[in-house]
Design a protein around this motif. Structure first.
Motif, short mmCIF file in Angstrom:
data_model
loop_
_atom_site.label_atom_id
_atom_site.label_comp_id
_atom_site.label_asym_id
_atom_site.label_seq_id
_atom_site.Cartn_x
_atom_site.Cartn_y
_atom_site.Cartn_z
N THR A 32 0.83 -1.20 0.00
CA THR A 32 0.00 0.00 0.00
C THR A 32 0.86 1.25 0.00
N LYS A 33 0.21 2.37 -0.17
CA LYS A 33 0.90 3.65 -0.03
C LYS A 33 1.29 3.87 1.43
N GLU A 34 2.23 4.75 1.64
CA GLU A 34 2.71 5.06 2.99
C GLU A 34 1.64 5.77 3.82
N SER A 35 0.91 6.69 3.18
CA SER A 35 -0.02 7.53 3.92
C SER A 35 -1.23 6.74 4.41
N GLU A 36 -1.92 7.26 5.40
CA GLU A 36 -3.10 6.58 5.95
C GLU A 36 -4.25 6.53 4.97
N THR A 37 -4.29 7.50 4.06
CA THR A 37 -5.41 7.57 3.11
C THR A 37 -5.00 7.16 1.69
N GLY A 38 -3.78 6.66 1.52
CA GLY A 38 -3.29 6.30 0.20
C GLY A 38 -4.14 5.22 -0.46
N ILE A 39 -4.38 5.38 -1.75
CA ILE A 39 -5.21 4.45 -2.51
C ILE A 39 -4.36 3.75 -3.56
N SER A 40 -4.48 2.43 -3.65
CA SER A 40 -3.82 1.66 -4.70
C SER A 40 -4.88 1.17 -5.67
N LYS A 41 -4.66 1.42 -6.97
CA LYS A 41 -5.65 1.05 -7.98
C LYS A 41 -4.99 0.26 -9.10
N TYR A 42 -5.75 -0.71 -9.62
CA TYR A 42 -5.25 -1.57 -10.67
C TYR A 42 -6.36 -1.82 -11.69
N ALA A 43 -5.97 -2.06 -12.93
CA ALA A 43 -6.93 -2.35 -13.99
C ALA A 43 -6.64 -3.73 -14.56
N VAL A 44 -7.69 -4.47 -14.87
CA VAL A 44 -7.57 -5.81 -15.45
C VAL A 44 -8.74 -6.01 -16.41
N THR A 45 -8.54 -6.84 -17.43
CA THR A 45 -9.58 -7.07 -18.43
C THR A 45 -9.90 -8.56 -18.54
N CYS A 46 -11.19 -8.90 -18.56
CA CYS A 46 -11.66 -10.26 -18.79
C CYS A 46 -12.09 -10.40 -20.24
N PHE A 47 -11.77 -11.55 -20.85
CA PHE A 47 -12.13 -11.76 -22.25
C PHE A 47 -12.30 -13.25 -22.53
N ASN A 48 -12.94 -13.56 -23.63
CA ASN A 48 -13.17 -14.94 -24.06
C ASN A 48 -11.92 -15.45 -24.74
N ASP A 49 -11.21 -16.38 -24.11
CA ASP A 49 -9.99 -16.95 -24.67
C ASP A 49 -10.24 -18.32 -25.28
N GLY A 50 -11.50 -18.65 -25.52
CA GLY A 50 -11.85 -19.96 -26.05
C GLY A 50 -12.54 -20.84 -25.04
N ASN A 51 -12.49 -20.45 -23.76
CA ASN A 51 -13.15 -21.22 -22.71
C ASN A 51 -14.57 -20.74 -22.44
#
Length: 300
Positions: A32-51
């Motif tokens: 996490t971030k050092e600060s008490e209010t720090g926000i960690s954000k991430y992006a991910v994508t779901c897709f049809n891979d044949g399954n």
């Protein structure tokens, strides 16, 4: 009574089914971030891979830290203001798997500290296990995660004994472009290139859009694709009057070219009228640092 082969086959199927429901094969480890209010954000994508088409995005989190603050993980479908939240209160123990049933497309993961105050200052290591899944529990395509965390403001530098005021740092401006859709032009297409910067490779291209109109009966939709495969990422600005951009969405296809399609979108089918739009976009590395974006070109 001796179990029949049919019964044993049924037990084996049930065991494999529940294993597939609970096995989250992708792992994201960070702090996490050092600060008490720090926000960690991430992006991910779901897709049809044949399954099969994605039905849900499964996730759980644990942290390892003597700080008794706990961590919260919220997963929202890209462009949506709310999501599904789990809270980890006990160090070293994963939360129960939770699901966001948003289907294929982009998701945004947000990690925050539950408790605030001086006792929450400090970096907390955490691990997220996650996977995109079909309706029957099969693992579907899951992109690499991209760090899209906001940058914490730097502390004010010590001006020192020298004369004169301390210069104000120049803010980093996110690149973008704008255009408009109307009765004659229902869509616009663009191409661009992501390139490594200073030896740091691009992980993906991320983008957000807003439409600006109080009268248009339709919305604006932005779809990004790569010639390297059939995967796409998409976002729709569902409110043309709030002057706000959508959440960030990413397509993690590394260095290379990307194609952009911006078009009218209407569930009712009414696409009459005009709608100006504005886009913010950038190429980013796996740690969230910006790489080179060049060659934005409008196609005929």
């Amino acid at each position: 009574m001796k179990p029949t082969s049919q019964w044993l086959n049924l037990l084996g199927f049930a065991a494999s089914f529940f294993a597939s429901q609970n096995a989250l094969a992708h792992t994201l480890a960070d702090v996490t971030k050092e600060s008490e209010t720090g926000i960690s954000k991430y992006a991910v994508t779901c897709f049809n891979d044949g399954n099969g088409v994605t039905s849900k995005y499964a996730f759980q989190i644990k942290f390892t830290s003597p700080l008794a603050v706990g961590l919260s993980l919220t997963v929202a479908k890209a462009g949506q203001p709310t999501g599904v939240t789990v809270e980890a209160h006990q160090p070293g123990v994963f939360t129960a798997p939770e699901f966001n049933t948003g289907g294929d497309g982009g998701y945004v993961l947000t990690v925050t500290k539950i408790k605030k105050g001086a006792s929450a200052v400090g970096k907390i290591p955490f691990t997220i296990e996650h996977h995109c899944m079909s309706a029957n529990g099969a693992h579907t395509g899951t992109s690499d995660t991209i760090n899209i965390s906001p940058i914490d403001p730097a502390p004010n530098p010590d001006p020192g004994p020298g004369p004169g005021p301390t210069p104000t740092p120049t803010p980093t401006v996110t690149p973008g472009f704008s255009g408009a859709l109307n009765n004659k032009i229902a869509s616009r297409r663009y191409t661009l290139e992501c390139q490594s910067q200073g030896g740091v490779a691009t992980a993906g291209y991320r983008f957000r859009i807003r439409g600006v109109s109080k009268k248009a009966p339709f919305n604006v939709r932005m779809t990004v694709s790569s010639p390297r495969d059939d995967e796409t990422a998409q976002v729709i600005d569902t409110n043309n009057t709030d002057k706000l951009f959508t959440d960030w969405v990413d397509l993690a296809k590394g260095d290379g070219s990307y194609q952009v399609l911006i078009e009218k979108f209407s569930e009712s089918g009414n696409t009459a009228g005009s709608l100006p739009f504005s886009v913010k976009h950038e190429c980013v590395s796996s740690t969230g640092t910006r790489t080179r974006l060049k060659g934005l070109k409008k196609l005929p």
